[in-house]
Write a protein that holds these residues in place. Structure first.
Motif, PDB file in Angstrom:
ATOM      1  N   ALA A 132       0.840  -1.212   0.000  1.00 33.55           N
ATOM      2  CA  ALA A 132       0.000   0.000   0.000  1.00 33.55           C
ATOM      3  C   ALA A 132       0.871   1.256   0.000  1.00 33.55           C
ATOM      4  N   LEU A 133       1.965   1.220   0.742  1.00 27.00           N
ATOM      5  CA  LEU A 133       2.851   2.391   0.776  1.00 27.00           C
ATOM      6  C   LEU A 133       3.526   2.584  -0.576  1.00 27.00           C
ATOM      7  N   PHE A 134       3.868   1.482  -1.234  1.00 27.46           N
ATOM      8  CA  PHE A 134       4.439   1.606  -2.580  1.00 27.46           C
ATOM      9  C   PHE A 134       3.428   2.252  -3.533  1.00 27.46           C
ATOM     10  N   LEU A 135       2.179   1.799  -3.443  1.00 24.50           N
ATOM     11  CA  LEU A 135       1.161   2.357  -4.343  1.00 24.50           C
ATOM     12  C   LEU A 135       0.945   3.845  -4.079  1.00 24.50           C
ATOM     13  N   GLU A 136       1.050   4.239  -2.816  1.00 21.86           N
ATOM     14  CA  GLU A 136       0.945   5.666  -2.500  1.00 21.86           C
ATOM     15  C   GLU A 136       2.123   6.437  -3.119  1.00 21.86           C
ATOM     16  N   ALA A 137       3.322   5.855  -3.029  1.00 22.85           N
ATOM     17  CA  ALA A 137       4.499   6.494  -3.649  1.00 22.85           C
ATOM     18  C   ALA A 137       4.297   6.608  -5.158  1.00 22.85           C
ATOM     19  N   ALA A 138       3.753   5.560  -5.760  1.00 29.29           N
ATOM     20  CA  ALA A 138       3.535   5.562  -7.218  1.00 29.29           C
ATOM     21  C   ALA A 138       2.493   6.619  -7.598  1.00 29.29           C
TER      22      ALA A 138
END
Ligand code: UN1
Length: 495
Positions: free
Chosen positions: A187-193
């Motif tokens: 989820a944190l990766f998707l937020e970064a993306a």
């Protein structure tokens, strides 16, 4: 608040809401169920999406790719407390180690951002006139990342941060014992993306929660150019062979049976802390955990009793409590393996201090220090639990030979203030491990160096230095800017 409620609250701050699923996540803090997760129904589709994403991502300029990793580091900074606490809940790390694991993720992101402008090759002297030879590094493909419970998020980050700036896509199979931290990181990766914007293709970082079958799908799939796997030697042997059979690339981070040598000149205060953290920290569940200690006769009586006192006084308990340095083992199987190793040590004449079960829900055990008369039996094996085997050994050459006399070759250390001994230990004829330290313990490596080991540890290198090269493919380019075609080695081919 129950652990399940606390887990749900932490996950919500990171954008994850759990539903019902076929896999129960538990906390080793008390053995309770803290959530349910669904297995990935189609790992092949995740690989396909990652491969499609790779075909686009490889054309994004590397410094722009670095910007995505910078965003990831930014999001991780914002959620360091929540993710670190979740690591403590899901795998039982003490608070500072849970937070430290997230810090390790942030550190590798920073490293990778800088690296995104330094993916350089060589210009090489050529024997032909009006020619230039050079080396270029290109994105490799999809990187499969298989991680273990003991570093449930940092090992993903070591691989992911480098692979992303190198232009690769990711498919992550986390440990079955740590699915929730993986969901949070995803989820944190998707937020970064999202913050990064449109040129992060969908599917760039896939998550495959599941069991052995899911891992095998990744290992077998020819679209996965590199399989980076952390875990046991048997797992790595199987993965390495199967990836080799399809001529894929494997990066293996397997077991360690790490040793330290204490010499007469050692600073014993420093050695005590170094040995204690390396042997007891993370409840002995790091691949870099110190498992064997060779103490010189001249230091033995001054050092080993102090070490035993540290073993007797170290606080074992809920990893979130202040002052606790040793949290739970991951499960009952780990406790059984520890007891079997201690029994085997007693059978060869070992004298065991500690090792008793601490009565509370969850699997808690006092770390064990075992004085053994010989370098044999369980001493030669990695038992993933807090057991330190201690031997007397006064000859430096013999101590180095014993350091090297195990199948694994991950980490090693010497405690000495004698320059000659320190240099001998790190020399070509010294420790045969991927990590050889002087006056610090075997564990707790920084991200700036290449991390990994030799022999049955698998030979892979992750993290810093030039480990990035494993995540790229090398092309050698020879360019003729002249008007004739001189052949190398003086070969003539006159038509
Ligand atoms: C592992 O135990 O799988 O050097 C990795 C260390 C950590 C990494 C350990 N930075 O102990």
């Amino acid at each position: 608040m129950t652990l399940a409620d606390e887990t749900a609250t932490l996950l919500a701050t990171m954008g994850v809401t759990l539903g019902a699923g076929d896999r129960a996540a538990t906390s080793p803090i008390d053995g309770s169920v803290i959530g349910e997760v669904a297995d990935c129904v189609d790992p092949g589709a995740v690989i396909a999406d990652a491969h499609a994403a790779f075909l686009r991502w490889r054309s994004v300029p590397p410094p722009r790719r670095g910007e995505l990793v910078r965003r990831l580091g930014e999001v991780l900074r914002e959620h360091k407390d929540a993710l670190g606490t979740l690591v403590s809940i899901e795998v039982g790390k003490v608070t500072s180690e849970g937070l430290g694991e997230v810090q390790e993720m942030i550190d590798i992101c920073d490293f990778a951002v800088g690296l995104s402008r330094q993916l350089h090759g060589l210009t090489i002297a050529t024997e032909r006139p009006d020619h230039r030879m050079m080396e270029t590094w290109h994105p490799l493909g999809v990187v499969g990342i298989v991680t273990a419970f003991n570093f449930p998020v940092a090992v993903w980050a070591w691989n992911a941060a480098l692979a992303l700036v190198c232009g690769d896509a990711l498919v992550w199979k986390p440990s079955e014992k740590a699915p929730l931290t993986a969901l949070a990181v995803q989820a944190l990766f998707l937020e970064a993306a999202r913050r990064f914007g449109d040129d992060a293709p969908n599917g760039l970082s896939g998550l495959v929660i599941g069991g052995r079958d899911a891992g095998e799908t990744i290992v077998e799939d020819a679209r996965v150019a590199l399989v980076s796997a952390t875990g046991s030697v048997p797992m790595g042997r199987a993965v390495g062979q199967r990836v080799a059979a399809r001529f894929g690339r494997a990066l293996l981070e397997l077991g360690g049976n790490n040793a330290a040598i204490v010499r007469p000149s050692a600073d014993l205060d420093l050695a005590l802390t170094g040995v204690a953290f390396a042997a007891m920290g993370t409840a002995g569940q790091r691949c870099t955990t110190l498992r064997r200690l060779f103490v010189d006769d001249a230091a033995y009586d001054a050092f080993v009793p102090r070490l035993k006192s540290a073993y007797a006084s170290v606080t074992v308990g809920d990893p979130r409590d202040d002052g606790v340095l040793v949290g739970p083992l991951i499960d009952e199987a780990a406790f059984d393996a520890m007891q079997a190793a201690l029994d085997a040590a007693r059978a060869i004449g070992g004298v065991v201090t500690g090792g008793e079960r601490v009565e509370r829900s969850g699997v808690y055990v006092r770390p064990a220090l075992v004085e053994v008369p010989e370098h044999a039996g369980p001493v030669l094996a990695e038992t993933f639990a807090p057991i330190l085997y201690v031997l007397r050994c006064s000859d430096l050459d013999e101590a180095i030979a014993l350091n090297n006399a195990v199948p694994q070759g991950l980490s090693s250390a010497i405690f000495t203030t004698d320059l000659r001994e320190a240099e001998a230990f790190v020399a070509a004829t010294g420790s045969d491990c991927g990590i050889a330290n002087v006056n610090i313990g075997t564990s707790g490596a920084e991200i700036g160096g290449a991390f990994g080991g030799e022999k049955e540890t698998g030979g892979g290198r992750e993290s810093g230095s030039d480990a990035w090269r494993t995540y790229m493919r090398r092309a050698t380019n020879t360019i003729n800017y002249g008007r004739t075609l001189p052949l190398a080695q003086g070969v003539r081919f006159d038509l």
